[in-house]
Design a protein around this motif. Structure first.
Motif, PDB file in Angstrom:
ATOM      1  N   GLY A  92      -3.288   6.719   4.489  1.00 20.55           N
ATOM      2  CA  GLY A  92      -3.457   6.880   3.230  1.00 20.55           C
ATOM      3  C   GLY A  92      -2.424   5.563   2.573  1.00 20.55           C
ATOM      4  O   GLY A  92      -1.487   5.262   3.388  1.00 20.55           O
ATOM      5  N   PRO A  93      -2.497   5.548   1.249  1.00 20.61           N
ATOM      6  CA  PRO A  93      -1.525   4.705   0.360  1.00 20.61           C
ATOM      7  C   PRO A  93      -0.149   5.397   0.533  1.00 20.61           C
ATOM      8  O   PRO A  93       0.264   6.396   0.625  1.00 20.61           O
ATOM      9  N   SER A  94       0.779   4.575   0.736  1.00 20.08           N
ATOM     10  CA  SER A  94       2.229   4.756   0.630  1.00 20.08           C
ATOM     11  C   SER A  94       2.778   5.055  -0.760  1.00 20.08           C
ATOM     12  O   SER A  94       1.996   4.886  -1.670  1.00 20.08           O
ATOM     13  N   GLY A  95       3.918   5.730  -0.890  1.00 17.61           N
ATOM     14  CA  GLY A  95       4.205   6.255  -2.090  1.00 17.61           C
ATOM     15  C   GLY A  95       4.872   5.067  -3.010  1.00 17.61           C
ATOM     16  O   GLY A  95       4.915   3.925  -2.397  1.00 17.61           O
ATOM     17  N   SER A  97       7.374   2.310  -4.191  1.00 14.27           N
ATOM     18  CA  SER A  97       8.677   1.563  -3.554  1.00 14.27           C
ATOM     19  C   SER A  97       9.968   2.394  -4.312  1.00 14.27           C
ATOM     20  O   SER A  97       9.978   2.834  -5.410  1.00 14.27           O
ATOM     21  N   ALA A  98      11.092   2.075  -3.420  1.00 13.48           N
ATOM     22  CA  ALA A  98      12.237   2.377  -4.168  1.00 13.48           C
ATOM     23  C   ALA A  98      12.564   1.566  -5.637  1.00 13.48           C
ATOM     24  O   ALA A  98      12.985   2.043  -6.535  1.00 13.48           O
ATOM     25  N   GLU A  99      12.065   0.222  -5.661  1.00 14.99           N
ATOM     26  CA  GLU A  99      11.984  -0.505  -6.877  1.00 14.99           C
ATOM     27  C   GLU A  99      11.258   0.059  -8.126  1.00 14.99           C
ATOM     28  O   GLU A  99      12.047   0.079  -8.958  1.00 14.99           O
ATOM     29  N   GLN A 100      10.211   0.575  -7.574  1.00 17.44           N
ATOM     30  CA  GLN A 100       9.120   1.187  -8.520  1.00 17.44           C
ATOM     31  C   GLN A 100       9.782   2.593  -9.417  1.00 17.44           C
ATOM     32  O   GLN A 100       9.751   2.933 -10.245  1.00 17.44           O
ATOM     33  N   VAL A 101      10.360   3.329  -8.264  1.00 18.20           N
ATOM     34  CA  VAL A 101      11.180   4.425  -8.669  1.00 18.20           C
ATOM     35  C   VAL A 101      12.169   4.131  -9.653  1.00 18.20           C
ATOM     36  O   VAL A 101      12.366   4.771 -10.656  1.00 18.20           O
TER      37      VAL A 101
END
Length: 152
Positions: A92-95, A97-101
């Motif tokens: 499934g789709p990954s969570g 990214s670190a940049e998005q968080v």
């Protein structure tokens, strides 16, 4: 009329369901994806690497119910990072990214800071109004008493 030899008019599962008997046990209600452990993958890779005679790998794959694509993928996984690459991964789709968080966190901090700034501006405005009222109330009475009052 019966079909020609070798032809079927209906599948065995449909025939069993139509007769009201129990369903065909060979038919799975829902297909389930196979999951292979890292130890199983390593065992198969070692066995394939140790094969010396022609056809040994094919016989092993048939015995285990595997495809050559399994070997190819597992070899790539092994090259990518030993056991870590061989562990099954979540589908499934990954969570995010670190940049998005980080962007989400910074936006939340910005919104809180802007809300606090707006509150501080209101407090300063109210303090200014209170100061102006106090100046009017505490102004010397003499300036007010020298003017004649009307209406009395």
């Amino acid at each position: 009329m019966e079909g020609a030899e070798g032809e079927r008019n209906e599948s065995p599962g449909v025939r069993a369901a139509a007769e009201g008997s129990r369903p065909d046990p060979e038919l799975a209600e829902r297909a389930q994806r196979r999951k292979f452990t890292a130890s199983f993958k390593l065992r198969i890779l070692r066995e394939a690497a140790g094969a010396s005679k022609p056809g040994e790998i094919a016989a092993m794959l048939r015995r285990e119910g595997l495809y050559t694509s399994h070997l190819t993928a597992w070899r790539k996984q092994q090259d990518a990072g030993a056991l870590a690459g061989l562990e099954p991964r979540k589908r499934g789709p990954s969570g995010p990214s670190a940049e998005q968080v980080e962007v989400r966190t910074l936006r939340a901090r910005l919104e809180r800071a802007e809300a606090e700034l707006q509150t501080a501006r209101r407090v300063i405005e109210v303090q200014g109004n209170v100061s102006a009222l106090l100046e009017d109330l505490l102004a010397p009475r003499s300036a007010l008493s020298t003017q004649p009052r009307s209406g009395r």
